[in-house]
Scaffold this motif. Sequence first.
Motif, PDB file in Angstrom:
ATOM      1  N   ALA A   1      30.657  -4.765  -1.484  1.00  0.00           N
ATOM      2  CA  ALA A   1      31.013  -4.364  -2.848  1.00  0.00           C
ATOM      3  C   ALA A   1      30.680  -5.447  -3.864  1.00  0.00           C
ATOM      4  O   ALA A   1      30.475  -5.153  -5.049  1.00  0.00           O
ATOM      5  N   TYR A   2      30.578  -6.689  -3.400  1.00  0.00           N
ATOM      6  CA  TYR A   2      30.239  -7.759  -4.355  1.00  0.00           C
ATOM      7  C   TYR A   2      28.854  -7.530  -4.966  1.00  0.00           C
ATOM      8  O   TYR A   2      28.564  -7.979  -6.067  1.00  0.00           O
ATOM      9  N   LYS A   3      27.982  -6.805  -4.234  1.00  0.00           N
ATOM     10  CA  LYS A   3      26.641  -6.541  -4.744  1.00  0.00           C
ATOM     11  C   LYS A   3      26.651  -5.521  -5.883  1.00  0.00           C
ATOM     12  O   LYS A   3      25.654  -5.367  -6.597  1.00  0.00           O
ATOM     13  N   ALA A   4      27.773  -4.816  -6.033  1.00  0.00           N
ATOM     14  CA  ALA A   4      27.863  -3.801  -7.081  1.00  0.00           C
ATOM     15  C   ALA A   4      27.721  -4.418  -8.462  1.00  0.00           C
ATOM     16  O   ALA A   4      27.230  -3.779  -9.401  1.00  0.00           O
ATOM     17  N   ALA A   5      28.168  -5.683  -8.608  1.00  0.00           N
ATOM     18  CA  ALA A   5      28.052  -6.347  -9.915  1.00  0.00           C
ATOM     19  C   ALA A   5      26.587  -6.474 -10.324  1.00  0.00           C
ATOM     20  O   ALA A   5      26.208  -6.140 -11.453  1.00  0.00           O
ATOM     21  N   MET A   6      25.744  -6.941  -9.416  1.00  0.00           N
ATOM     22  CA  MET A   6      24.321  -7.064  -9.711  1.00  0.00           C
ATOM     23  C   MET A   6      23.671  -5.696  -9.890  1.00  0.00           C
ATOM     24  O   MET A   6      22.796  -5.505 -10.735  1.00  0.00           O
ATOM     25  N   LEU A   7      24.130  -4.735  -9.109  1.00  0.00           N
ATOM     26  CA  LEU A   7      23.581  -3.386  -9.214  1.00  0.00           C
ATOM     27  C   LEU A   7      23.844  -2.791 -10.600  1.00  0.00           C
ATOM     28  O   LEU A   7      22.946  -2.217 -11.232  1.00  0.00           O
ATOM     29  N   VAL A   8      25.068  -2.947 -11.086  1.00  0.00           N
ATOM     30  CA  VAL A   8      25.401  -2.461 -12.428  1.00  0.00           C
ATOM     31  C   VAL A   8      24.553  -3.179 -13.479  1.00  0.00           C
ATOM     32  O   VAL A   8      24.003  -2.557 -14.395  1.00  0.00           O
TER      33      VAL A   8
ATOM     34  N   ALA B   1      21.368  -2.334   1.458  1.00  0.00           N
ATOM     35  CA  ALA B   1      20.122  -2.692   0.794  1.00  0.00           C
ATOM     36  C   ALA B   1      20.413  -3.548  -0.435  1.00  0.00           C
ATOM     37  O   ALA B   1      21.450  -3.382  -1.101  1.00  0.00           O
ATOM     38  N   GLU B   2      19.516  -4.470  -0.748  1.00  0.00           N
ATOM     39  CA  GLU B   2      19.713  -5.350  -1.902  1.00  0.00           C
ATOM     40  C   GLU B   2      19.599  -4.554  -3.202  1.00  0.00           C
ATOM     41  O   GLU B   2      18.843  -3.571  -3.279  1.00  0.00           O
ATOM     42  N   PRO B   3      20.337  -4.955  -4.242  1.00  0.00           N
ATOM     43  CA  PRO B   3      20.298  -4.225  -5.518  1.00  0.00           C
ATOM     44  C   PRO B   3      18.885  -4.013  -6.057  1.00  0.00           C
ATOM     45  O   PRO B   3      18.559  -2.930  -6.564  1.00  0.00           O
ATOM     46  N   GLU B   4      18.034  -5.034  -5.958  1.00  0.00           N
ATOM     47  CA  GLU B   4      16.660  -4.897  -6.468  1.00  0.00           C
ATOM     48  C   GLU B   4      15.905  -3.801  -5.708  1.00  0.00           C
ATOM     49  O   GLU B   4      15.128  -3.039  -6.295  1.00  0.00           O
ATOM     50  N   GLU B   5      16.142  -3.705  -4.397  1.00  0.00           N
ATOM     51  CA  GLU B   5      15.498  -2.674  -3.582  1.00  0.00           C
ATOM     52  C   GLU B   5      15.992  -1.286  -3.982  1.00  0.00           C
ATOM     53  O   GLU B   5      15.205  -0.330  -4.048  1.00  0.00           O
ATOM     54  N   ILE B   6      17.273  -1.182  -4.256  1.00  0.00           N
ATOM     55  CA  ILE B   6      17.851   0.105  -4.646  1.00  0.00           C
ATOM     56  C   ILE B   6      17.284   0.574  -5.983  1.00  0.00           C
ATOM     57  O   ILE B   6      16.897   1.739  -6.138  1.00  0.00           O
TER      58      ILE B   6
END
Length: 400
Positions: A17-24, A166-171
């Motif tokens: 869930a920590y990756k959600a910050a970068m995803l947003v 998957a990494e945010p950039e990949e998504i």
Amino acid sequence: MLEGKKVVLGVCGSIAAYKAAMLVRLLVKAGAKVQVVMTADAANFITPLTLSTLSKNPVHINYFNAENGEWDNHVELGLWADIMLIAPASANTLAKMANGLCDNLLCAVYLSAKCPVYFAPAMDLDMYRHPAAVNNINRLQGYGNILIPAGKGELASGLHGEGRMAEPEEIISLLASDIKKKLLLAGHKILVTAGPTYEAIDPVRFIGNHSSGKMGFAIADELASMGAIVTLISGPSAQQSKQPSVKRINVTSAAEMLEACLDNYPDSKLCIMSAAVADYTPVTIASQKIKKQDDHLNIDLKKTTDILKTLGEHKQPHQLLIGFALETENEEQYATEKLKKKNLDLIILNSLNDTGAGFKSDTNKITMIDKYLQKTIFTLKSKTEVARDICAKVAELINQ
């Protein structure tokens, strides 16, 4: 591709869930409008305040907000979204989604969504391989949901293998690529011209016109948003494209625009000539600034090469050509003559007699006439809206 898209991001209880910050952050940077829906357990891994700050919207967790007495309408959220992305998607939430369980707001939004739903699993290696988890993922894909496969790497347990989100950039890359594939003009190479041309008299002065390039730039941006591979040949203009994928070629004179068009048209499916190209250019260009001496100054002019007619002569059976006609009298007659004479598939007519149409204005009023002389008249609209009308016709012509 994500510009203006409305994205509901579902965040589940997972260390990923920590990756959600970068995803947003990446979604917002790409121009998307983001609403975050979290499970209660997700809030143990990343705070709602973080995601609210980054998305610039309140984070949704519960059906009912006890503080203000408001109901969080899951149906409205599901209908609002152009895309629903669940990342990370935990084993628990995947099981609920696969079986239609609805004991939290995220699952309720999922069941209400009418848009494409993407999910990015995140769990430990053995959980990811478990037949129950595999079955749930397969069932979700069978429902039409789109899997963003987990990657391999070091997991929170210390194991190494599949299960890593998957990494945010990949998504983001996958979403953009998927959207592009579904667009009406995906992969089609389209050439657009815009703006005026300046025909030099001396190193200081030129003959030009009042074209701002707004119409051509709006068309190029709209085509790119529909998935087209756009090359924009622009005369001198202060306009900037809003779509980073648009390839811009700057020119000054009619001769330079002709050369750029001849270089790029052979590889293009379609060309839209919206530039206001000079009809005449000085026979000679003074090497030094012409001094003010006599009461009169005569400048000999010669015709420029008719770019639209030249492209019409070079047009291949698989290609399409669209021109513009800006007229002040006998508008439809002159536009129809131009359509036939220059071998066009469509001509866009606008008249300086229509209030709000023409150069520099942010609005335009057009009439489309196709090669079968079928006419479509539009009301006065913003140039962005006019661009949408033109590009909808382009998609119709290309996909016929």
